[in-house]
Design an enzyme around this catalytic site. Structure first.
Site, PDB file in Angstrom:
ATOM      1  N   TYR A  79       0.685  -1.104   0.000  1.00  0.00           N
ATOM      2  CA  TYR A  79      -0.069  -0.201  -0.038  1.00  0.00           C
ATOM      3  C   TYR A  79       0.920   1.359  -0.230  1.00  0.00           C
ATOM      4  O   TYR A  79       0.924   2.470  -0.593  1.00  0.00           O
ATOM      5  CB  TYR A  79      -0.400  -0.160   1.155  1.00  0.00           C
ATOM      6  CG  TYR A  79      -2.050   1.347   1.472  1.00  0.00           C
ATOM      7  CD1 TYR A  79      -2.888   0.867   0.372  1.00  0.00           C
ATOM      8  CD2 TYR A  79      -1.971   2.276   1.980  1.00  0.00           C
ATOM      9  CE1 TYR A  79      -3.897   1.867   0.609  1.00  0.00           C
ATOM     10  CE2 TYR A  79      -2.124   3.430   2.095  1.00  0.00           C
ATOM     11  CZ  TYR A  79      -3.768   2.978   1.814  1.00  0.00           C
ATOM     12  OH  TYR A  79      -4.526   4.483   1.452  1.00  0.00           O
TER      13      TYR A  79
HETATM   14  N1  LIG Z   1     -10.015   5.510   4.249  1.00  0.00           N
HETATM   15  C1  LIG Z   1      -8.945   6.053   4.705  1.00  0.00           C
HETATM   16  O1  LIG Z   1      -8.431   6.455   6.080  1.00  0.00           O
HETATM   17  C2  LIG Z   1      -7.872   5.980   3.260  1.00  0.00           C
HETATM   18  C3  LIG Z   1      -6.662   7.195   4.106  1.00  0.00           C
HETATM   19  C4  LIG Z   1      -5.890   7.236   3.403  1.00  0.00           C
HETATM   20  C5  LIG Z   1      -5.969   7.262   1.573  1.00  0.00           C
HETATM   21  N2  LIG Z   1      -7.275   6.455   1.239  1.00  0.00           N
HETATM   22  C6  LIG Z   1      -7.171   5.835   0.047  1.00  0.00           C
HETATM   23  O2  LIG Z   1      -8.321   6.663  -0.206  1.00  0.00           O
HETATM   24  C7  LIG Z   1      -9.475   5.593  -1.561  1.00  0.00           C
HETATM   25  C8  LIG Z   1     -10.523   5.525  -1.461  1.00  0.00           C
HETATM   26  O3  LIG Z   1     -10.499   4.655   0.153  1.00  0.00           O
HETATM   27  P1  LIG Z   1     -12.013   4.413   0.792  1.00  0.00           P
HETATM   28  O4  LIG Z   1     -11.361   3.913   2.374  1.00  0.00           O
HETATM   29  O5  LIG Z   1     -13.279   5.014   0.637  1.00  0.00           O
HETATM   30  O6  LIG Z   1     -12.362   2.637   0.312  1.00  0.00           O
HETATM   31  P2  LIG Z   1     -13.451   2.234  -0.079  1.00  0.00           P
HETATM   32  O7  LIG Z   1     -13.178   0.879   0.713  1.00  0.00           O
HETATM   33  O8  LIG Z   1     -14.747   2.360   0.646  1.00  0.00           O
HETATM   34  O9  LIG Z   1     -13.573   2.773  -1.271  1.00  0.00           O
HETATM   35  C9  LIG Z   1     -12.576   2.061  -2.583  1.00  0.00           C
HETATM   36  C10 LIG Z   1     -13.988   1.751  -3.723  1.00  0.00           C
HETATM   37  O10 LIG Z   1     -12.594   1.138  -4.942  1.00  0.00           O
HETATM   38  C11 LIG Z   1     -13.592   0.378  -5.556  1.00  0.00           C
HETATM   39  N3  LIG Z   1     -12.618  -0.300  -6.141  1.00  0.00           N
HETATM   40  C12 LIG Z   1     -11.118  -0.968  -5.658  1.00  0.00           C
HETATM   41  N4  LIG Z   1     -10.751  -1.929  -6.953  1.00  0.00           N
HETATM   42  C13 LIG Z   1     -11.414  -1.279  -8.428  1.00  0.00           C
HETATM   43  C14 LIG Z   1     -11.062  -1.920  -9.215  1.00  0.00           C
HETATM   44  N5  LIG Z   1     -10.010  -2.414  -9.927  1.00  0.00           N
HETATM   45  N6  LIG Z   1     -12.008  -1.059 -10.386  1.00  0.00           N
HETATM   46  C15 LIG Z   1     -13.156  -0.226  -9.922  1.00  0.00           C
HETATM   47  N7  LIG Z   1     -13.321   0.216  -8.246  1.00  0.00           N
HETATM   48  C16 LIG Z   1     -12.247  -0.347  -7.850  1.00  0.00           C
HETATM   49  C17 LIG Z   1     -14.472  -0.100  -5.028  1.00  0.00           C
HETATM   50  O11 LIG Z   1     -14.969  -1.128  -5.041  1.00  0.00           O
HETATM   51  C18 LIG Z   1     -14.403   0.700  -3.568  1.00  0.00           C
HETATM   52  O12 LIG Z   1     -16.294   0.743  -3.482  1.00  0.00           O
HETATM   53  C19 LIG Z   1      -8.553   4.846  -1.640  1.00  0.00           C
HETATM   54  O13 LIG Z   1      -7.082   5.076  -2.750  1.00  0.00           O
HETATM   55  C20 LIG Z   1      -7.562   4.622  -0.544  1.00  0.00           C
HETATM   56  O14 LIG Z   1      -6.666   3.935  -0.128  1.00  0.00           O
HETATM   57  C21 LIG Z   1      -8.249   6.313   2.430  1.00  0.00           C
END
Ligand SMILES: NC(=O)c1ccc[n+]([C@@H]2O[C@H](COP(=O)([O-])OP(=O)(O)OC[C@H]3O[C@@H](n4cnc5c(N)ncnc54)[C@H](O)[C@@H]3O)[C@@H](O)[C@H]2O)c1
Length: 251
Positions: A158
């Protein structure tokens, strides 16, 4: 009550990972502020539900963003249907296996995480850039992570994939600096979403313990910051990774 503003009136915004978490929150925010929003995600059921939640300004397309042909096709369809693409927010992401040391990292898992977090973000940017170049206007926001800036122990795949996203942001920012296109990233610490819910409690504690504000960020805060970064008025910042860590990273 939703207060309607119009800073994105007439604009088309494409958001990936829009069925859940950050992507859904950002889609709702941009729609409320006047954009027509295109929601992309792998999870078809959740995507339909998300689009109806976002409202009349939303359309959605199920797509596996790691498949470059599917990405090219969906963007060409969006371009034909709407005639323009002003904003791209790349939110789709996965953590892969966490709470493991480098010696236990599995190659297939590492590749899978890079495919979703880095390659898919690259495929999306590559597909929308010709539209933005033609318009001489565009805003691309890649959602990175504090893990990409600092490296979270136990999260090699990651952290390294998000560092790659930050590197891509710097390159793309410079490449398009003489156009009306900006490319920036946002590096959040922990925001409570289904992604975080699915992680081992020990790994989440490791991350939240490092936040000086002693709390997670909220989806409202993320959506507000993302909308600011991709707004027409934010025009003199590109290639930059914005911080969203409650004071963890003060650079
Ligand atoms: N939640 C956190 O604390 C956090 C912190 C830092 C960064 N992020 C980043 O923010 C972004 C969103 O995270 P989140 O927490 O909302 O996650 P989440 O799991 O709630 O949502 C991620 C979405 O991406 C979709 N996805 C995954 N693989 C896919 C693919 N191959 N094609 C199409 N869609 C796909 C999933 O179906 C899901 O709906 C991510 O990139 C994550 O790394 C999140």
């Amino acid at each position: 009550m939703r207060i309607l503003t119009t800073q994105f009136a007439g604009q088309v915004a494409v958001i990936t990972g829009a069925a859940s978490g950050l992507g859904l929150a950002i889609s709702s925010k941009l729609a409320v502020e006047g954009a027509r929003v295109v929601l992309l995600d792998l999870n078809e059921g959740a995507l339909q539900k998300a689009a109806s939640e976002v409202g009349a300004n939303a359309v959605c397309f199920p797509v596996d963003l790691t498949n470059e042909e599917q990405v090219a096709n969906v963007i060409s369809q969006v371009g034909k249907e709407f005639g323009r693409i002003d904003v791209l927010v790349n939110c789709a992401g996965v953590t892969g296996k966490t709470n493991i040391k480098s010696q236990d990292v599995d190659t297939a898992d590492l590749r899978f995480v890079f495919d979703v977090n880095f390659m898919a973000s690259f495929f999306m940017a590559r597909a929308v850039l010709p539209w933005m170049v033609k318009q001489n206007y565009g805003r691309i926001l890649h959602i990175a992570s504090i893990a990409g800036k600092e490296g979270n122990a136990g999260m090699l795949a990651y952290s390294a994939s998000k560092a790659a996203v930050i590197g891509m942001t710097k390159v793309q920012g410079k490449e398009y600096a003489e156009t009306g296109i900006t490319v920036n990233a946002l590096a959040p610490a922990v925001i409570q979403t289904p992604m975080v819910d699915a992680m081992p409690a020990e790994q989440v504690k490791y991350m939240t313990d490092k936040i000086p504000m002693k709390r997670c960020g909220t989806l409202e805060e993320i959506a507000h910051m993302a909308a600011f970064i991709v707004s027409p008025g934010t025009g003199f910042t590109t290639g930059f990774t914005f911080d969203m860590t409650g004071g963890r990273a003060t650079y």
